[in-house]
Write a protein that holds these residues in place. Structure first.
Motif, mmCIF file in Angstrom:
data_model
loop_
_atom_site.group_PDB
_atom_site.id
_atom_site.type_symbol
_atom_site.label_atom_id
_atom_site.label_comp_id
_atom_site.label_asym_id
_atom_site.label_seq_id
_atom_site.Cartn_x
_atom_site.Cartn_y
_atom_site.Cartn_z
ATOM 1 N N THR A 196 0.820 -1.211 0.000
ATOM 2 C CA THR A 196 0.000 0.000 0.000
ATOM 3 C C THR A 196 0.853 1.260 0.000
ATOM 4 O O THR A 196 1.934 1.291 0.577
ATOM 5 N N LYS A 248 -0.712 3.993 1.026
ATOM 6 C CA LYS A 248 -1.459 4.800 1.986
ATOM 7 C C LYS A 248 -0.758 4.774 3.340
ATOM 8 O O LYS A 248 -0.104 3.804 3.704
ATOM 9 N N THR A 249 -0.924 5.865 4.075
ATOM 10 C CA THR A 249 -0.288 5.986 5.384
ATOM 11 C C THR A 249 -1.339 5.955 6.487
ATOM 12 O O THR A 249 -2.541 6.084 6.222
ATOM 13 N N ASP A 303 -3.477 8.905 6.279
ATOM 14 C CA ASP A 303 -4.520 8.823 5.248
ATOM 15 C C ASP A 303 -5.784 8.176 5.808
ATOM 16 O O ASP A 303 -6.894 8.659 5.581
ATOM 17 N N ARG A 305 -7.489 10.361 8.450
ATOM 18 C CA ARG A 305 -8.197 11.482 7.809
ATOM 19 C C ARG A 305 -9.597 11.081 7.366
ATOM 20 O O ARG A 305 -10.541 11.867 7.448
ATOM 21 N N ARG A 306 -9.763 9.845 6.940
ATOM 22 C CA ARG A 306 -11.086 9.372 6.532
ATOM 23 C C ARG A 306 -12.075 9.464 7.695
ATOM 24 O O ARG A 306 -13.222 9.864 7.512
ATOM 25 N N ASP A 364 -10.387 0.387 2.517
ATOM 26 C CA ASP A 364 -10.920 0.706 1.191
ATOM 27 C C ASP A 364 -12.301 0.068 1.003
ATOM 28 O O ASP A 364 -13.206 0.687 0.426
#
Length: 125
Positions: A3, A5-6, A9, A12-13, A45
Motif C-alpha cells: 500500500t 497509503k499511510t 490517510d 483522515r477518513r 478501502d
C-alpha cells in the motif's frame, strides 16, 4: 501488494466522516499499519466503498449505520450518529431512526439512542 497509503490517510477518513478518530479505531489502525498495512488498506478501502454507494446519499447511509449498530446495542452507533449529523441529519431523523432500531432490538436500543442523541442535541434533552 504494497500500500502507498499511510496511517494519516486512514485517520483522515475518520476525521472527515465523524470529526475525530475514535480511540478503538486509532489503536486498530496503528497496530495494523505496523503489522500488516496491506490488510488495513484493503479493509479500509472496502469500508469506504460500502459507506459511499452511488445509490444513497451520505446522510441516509449514516442513518442506516446508526440503526444497524443500535439494533446491536453497539457503542459504535454514536460514531454514525455524529456522522449523520455532520451529513445534515436532524434530531427528528435520528430519533425516528432509533425508533426503527427499537422494533428489532427493544427498549435497550432506544435507551442507548436517547443517550447518544441527547449528547448531540443537548438543547433538546
Amino acid at each position: 501488494m504494497s500500500t502507498d497509503k499511510t496511517l494519516a490517510d486512514f485517520e483522515r477518513r475518520y476525521q472527515d466522516m465523524i470529526g475525530h478518530v475514535p480511540p478503538k479505531i486509532a489503536k486498530r489502525l496503528k497496530l495494523g499499519m505496523a503489522v500488516d498495512p496491506d490488510l488495513v488498506a484493503a479493509l479500509e478501502d472496502w469500508r469506504i466503498a460500502a459507506l459511499t454507494p452511488d445509490a444513497l446519499d451520505a446522510k441516509t447511509v449514516q442513518l442506516i449505520c446508526f440503526a444497524v449498530l443500535l439494533a446491536q446495542t453497539s457503542e459504535a452507533a454514536a460514531n454514525h450518529a455524529r456522522a449523520a449529523v455532520k451529513a445534515g441529519a436532524t434530531v427528528e431523523e435520528l430519533h425516528a431512526t432509533a425508533g426503527l432500531a427499537t422494533l428489532f432490538r427493544g427498549v435497550a436500543a432506544f435507551n442507548l439512542a436517547g443517550e447518544m442523541i441527547s449528547g448531540l442535541f443537548p438543547d433538546k434533552a
